[in-house]
Design an enzyme around this catalytic site. Sequence first.
Site, PDB file in Angstrom:
ATOM      1  N   HIS A  20       0.808  -1.229   0.000  1.00 45.59           N
ATOM      2  CA  HIS A  20       0.000   0.000   0.000  1.00 45.59           C
ATOM      3  C   HIS A  20       0.846   1.287   0.000  1.00 45.59           C
ATOM      4  O   HIS A  20       0.638   2.205   0.777  1.00 45.59           O
ATOM      5  CB  HIS A  20      -1.109  -0.001   1.054  1.00 45.59           C
ATOM      6  CG  HIS A  20      -0.685  -0.108   2.506  1.00 45.59           C
ATOM      7  ND1 HIS A  20       0.353   0.586   3.052  1.00 45.59           N
ATOM      8  CD2 HIS A  20      -1.222  -0.825   3.528  1.00 45.59           C
ATOM      9  CE1 HIS A  20       0.456   0.311   4.335  1.00 45.59           C
ATOM     10  NE2 HIS A  20      -0.482  -0.552   4.652  1.00 45.59           N
TER      11      HIS A  20
ATOM     12  N   HIS B 241      -6.937  -8.388  13.970  1.00 45.86           N
ATOM     13  CA  HIS B 241      -6.861  -7.131  13.207  1.00 45.86           C
ATOM     14  C   HIS B 241      -7.570  -7.345  11.869  1.00 45.86           C
ATOM     15  O   HIS B 241      -7.389  -8.387  11.237  1.00 45.86           O
ATOM     16  CB  HIS B 241      -5.387  -6.793  13.005  1.00 45.86           C
ATOM     17  CG  HIS B 241      -5.073  -5.561  12.232  1.00 45.86           C
ATOM     18  ND1 HIS B 241      -5.888  -4.445  12.194  1.00 45.86           N
ATOM     19  CD2 HIS B 241      -3.994  -5.253  11.452  1.00 45.86           C
ATOM     20  CE1 HIS B 241      -5.317  -3.518  11.445  1.00 45.86           C
ATOM     21  NE2 HIS B 241      -4.180  -3.981  10.978  1.00 45.86           N
TER      22      HIS B 241
ATOM     23  N   GLU C  64      -7.367  -5.444   9.012  1.00 44.33           N
ATOM     24  CA  GLU C  64      -6.776  -5.020   7.743  1.00 44.33           C
ATOM     25  C   GLU C  64      -6.672  -6.251   6.825  1.00 44.33           C
ATOM     26  O   GLU C  64      -6.362  -7.359   7.285  1.00 44.33           O
ATOM     27  CB  GLU C  64      -5.397  -4.371   7.976  1.00 44.33           C
ATOM     28  CG  GLU C  64      -4.937  -3.605   6.743  1.00 44.33           C
ATOM     29  CD  GLU C  64      -3.800  -2.611   7.005  1.00 44.33           C
ATOM     30  OE1 GLU C  64      -3.233  -2.585   8.115  1.00 44.33           O
ATOM     31  OE2 GLU C  64      -3.477  -1.848   6.071  1.00 44.33           O
TER      32      GLU C  64
ATOM     33  N   ASP D 252      -4.718  -7.722   4.933  1.00 37.73           N
ATOM     34  CA  ASP D 252      -3.594  -8.665   4.901  1.00 37.73           C
ATOM     35  C   ASP D 252      -3.733  -9.734   5.984  1.00 37.73           C
ATOM     36  O   ASP D 252      -3.049 -10.755   5.928  1.00 37.73           O
ATOM     37  CB  ASP D 252      -2.234  -7.946   4.998  1.00 37.73           C
ATOM     38  CG  ASP D 252      -2.140  -6.935   6.117  1.00 37.73           C
ATOM     39  OD1 ASP D 252      -3.174  -6.389   6.520  1.00 37.73           O
ATOM     40  OD2 ASP D 252      -1.021  -6.684   6.593  1.00 37.73           O
TER      41      ASP D 252
ATOM     42  N   HIS E  76      -2.122  -0.706  14.921  1.00 42.64           N
ATOM     43  CA  HIS E  76      -2.174   0.653  14.419  1.00 42.64           C
ATOM     44  C   HIS E  76      -3.541   1.028  13.869  1.00 42.64           C
ATOM     45  O   HIS E  76      -3.676   2.107  13.263  1.00 42.64           O
ATOM     46  CB  HIS E  76      -1.094   0.823  13.324  1.00 42.64           C
ATOM     47  CG  HIS E  76      -1.374  -0.009  12.083  1.00 42.64           C
ATOM     48  ND1 HIS E  76      -1.484   0.569  10.845  1.00 42.64           N
ATOM     49  CD2 HIS E  76      -1.639  -1.312  11.894  1.00 42.64           C
ATOM     50  CE1 HIS E  76      -1.746  -0.371   9.939  1.00 42.64           C
ATOM     51  NE2 HIS E  76      -1.851  -1.510  10.568  1.00 42.64           N
TER      52      HIS E  76
ATOM     53  N   ASP F 159       0.350  -6.872  14.213  1.00 45.73           N
ATOM     54  CA  ASP F 159       1.309  -5.987  13.534  1.00 45.73           C
ATOM     55  C   ASP F 159       2.438  -5.520  14.463  1.00 45.73           C
ATOM     56  O   ASP F 159       3.542  -5.214  13.995  1.00 45.73           O
ATOM     57  CB  ASP F 159       0.592  -4.755  12.976  1.00 45.73           C
ATOM     58  CG  ASP F 159      -0.094  -5.025  11.647  1.00 45.73           C
ATOM     59  OD1 ASP F 159       0.369  -5.897  10.893  1.00 45.73           O
ATOM     60  OD2 ASP F 159      -1.100  -4.353  11.359  1.00 45.73           O
TER      61      ASP F 159
ATOM     62  N   TYR G  88       9.808  -1.162   9.539  1.00 51.42           N
ATOM     63  CA  TYR G  88       8.379  -1.430   9.727  1.00 51.42           C
ATOM     64  C   TYR G  88       7.765  -0.400  10.692  1.00 51.42           C
ATOM     65  O   TYR G  88       6.709   0.168  10.421  1.00 51.42           O
ATOM     66  CB  TYR G  88       8.212  -2.844  10.297  1.00 51.42           C
ATOM     67  CG  TYR G  88       6.789  -3.300  10.406  1.00 51.42           C
ATOM     68  CD1 TYR G  88       6.177  -3.963   9.348  1.00 51.42           C
ATOM     69  CD2 TYR G  88       6.041  -3.055  11.551  1.00 51.42           C
ATOM     70  CE1 TYR G  88       4.865  -4.385   9.440  1.00 51.42           C
ATOM     71  CE2 TYR G  88       4.734  -3.472  11.651  1.00 51.42           C
ATOM     72  CZ  TYR G  88       4.153  -4.142  10.594  1.00 51.42           C
ATOM     73  OH  TYR G  88       2.849  -4.548  10.685  1.00 51.42           O
TER      74      TYR G  88
ATOM     75  N   HIS H 294       3.670 -10.442  10.831  1.00 53.99           N
ATOM     76  CA  HIS H 294       4.592 -10.291   9.693  1.00 53.99           C
ATOM     77  C   HIS H 294       6.004 -10.648  10.155  1.00 53.99           C
ATOM     78  O   HIS H 294       6.425 -10.233  11.238  1.00 53.99           O
ATOM     79  CB  HIS H 294       4.639  -8.845   9.190  1.00 53.99           C
ATOM     80  CG  HIS H 294       3.345  -8.334   8.636  1.00 53.99           C
ATOM     81  ND1 HIS H 294       2.801  -8.773   7.453  1.00 53.99           N
ATOM     82  CD2 HIS H 294       2.490  -7.398   9.117  1.00 53.99           C
ATOM     83  CE1 HIS H 294       1.667  -8.126   7.221  1.00 53.99           C
ATOM     84  NE2 HIS H 294       1.447  -7.292   8.223  1.00 53.99           N
TER      85      HIS H 294
HETATM   86 FE1  FEO Z   1      -2.308  -3.477   9.722  1.00 56.35          FE
HETATM   87 FE2  FEO Z   1      -0.408  -6.069   8.700  1.00 56.35          FE
HETATM   88  O1  FEO Z   1      -1.933  -5.007   8.748  1.00 56.35           O
END
Ligand code: FEO
Length: 371
Positions: A24, A78, A80, A82, A144, A163, A191, A222
Site C-alpha cells: 500500500h 486485526h 486489515e 492482509d 495501528h 502488527d 516497519y 509479519h
Molecule cells: Fe495493519 Fe499487517 O496489517
Amino acid sequence: MASYKVRDNIYSVGAVDWGVRNFHGYEVPRGTTYNAYLIIDEKITLIDTVKAPFNDELIANISEIVDPRKIDYIISNHTEPDHSGTLPYLSEFIPNAKIYCTAAANKELKAIYAQDFNTVVVKPGETLNTGKYTFRFVPMPMVHWPDSMSTYLEEEKILFSNDALGQHIASEEKYDDELGRELFFERSGDYYANIVLPFGKQVTKLLADISALDINLVCPAHGVMLRGYIGEAVQKYSDWATDVTDDKSAVVIYDTMWGATAKHAKKIADRWRAEGLKVEEISLKDKHHSYAIAKLLDAKYIAVGSSTLNRNMLPSVAAFLTYMKGLRPQKRVGLAFGIYGWSGEAPDQIEAIFNELNFEILPKEKFNWNS
Ligand code: FEO
C-alpha cells in the site's frame, strides 16, 4: 510455504509473499509474510488469516495438520485485509467457527466485506479456554488501527502480537536470532517507521499492558518470531514511541533539477560530518520515501532540500514531506535548503512543514544558483 511446528500443538500456517515490493505505497524490498497460527487443543483455534490471494496456501498448510473444517475458533486480531482477507471464505467453509475480535473489529469486518460474520466481541483481559489452553485478549487500539488486538497464550507464554513487533521480510529463517541482530532490527525499524510511528502514545500503553506478562515467544503477523531479542525489541519500541533519537545521527534528503541542490546537499552533509555527525545522503531520485522515513527513525537531524519548480518544491520532495507529516516524527532538528533560479519558494515550504511538526529549526539555506 509449508506449515511449521512452533511447539507441540502450535503451528505457523500463514503465507510467504516473496514477490511483493509495494505494500500500500510502502516499499518492501525483501517481501513479507502474512502469519497465521494454528493451536490444537480440545477446541482448535486459528489466530489470524492471510491476504486473500494466499487463501489456498493457508488451507493447504492447515490441512497438513488437521482438517480445516475442524477449526472451532478464529481469533481475528486485526481486520486489515492482509490479516482478514480469508475470513469471507472461511465463514462460508466453516460457518460454525466463532470469530473472536474487538468491538471495533466487529464493526470493521462488516464494513470491509459487506457481510455479517459469526463473531464474539471480546473486552480487555477476557479469556477464551480451549481445553488446556487459555487465551487472554489484550486490545491495542491504534497500534495501528482502532480494532487492533494482541492475544496472550498463558500456558505457553506466547504473545501473538499481530502488527506490533512485526517486520516486512520473507525469509527461510523463522526466528529473530536466525536472521541476526542487524537485519532483524533493520527490518523492525523500517516497519515501525512506516506503519507504527504516529502512534507513540498507544505503543507506550501497549508496552505497559504487556509488561505484566511473562513472554518467552512473540509471534507477530509479519516476519519472523521473536525469542532471542524480545527485551531489546521492547526497549526499541519504547524509544521509538517516545522519539528518542541518536544525537550523532543525521539524514540529508533532497531532489534536484540541474544538480545545484544536490551539490548543496553534499556541502551540508560534509559540514555535519566535520562536526562529528554520522550522515546518510538520500536522493529521492534514487530512493523511495519509505526508505527515507526509515532512516529518519533514529536520526536527530534532518535536512530536506529541493529546487524550486513553478513556485513549488519538486513533486518527489512534496511526496516525502506529505508522508512524513502523516507519520509525525517529533523532537527532530530540521534544516530546509534549496538552490533556485528566480523565485525560490521550496525551502520556505519545507520549513513550514518542519514547523507543523514542531521541529527545532536551523537557519534555512536558500541560494540563487551558486551564490
Ligand atoms: Fe495493519 Fe499487517 O496489517
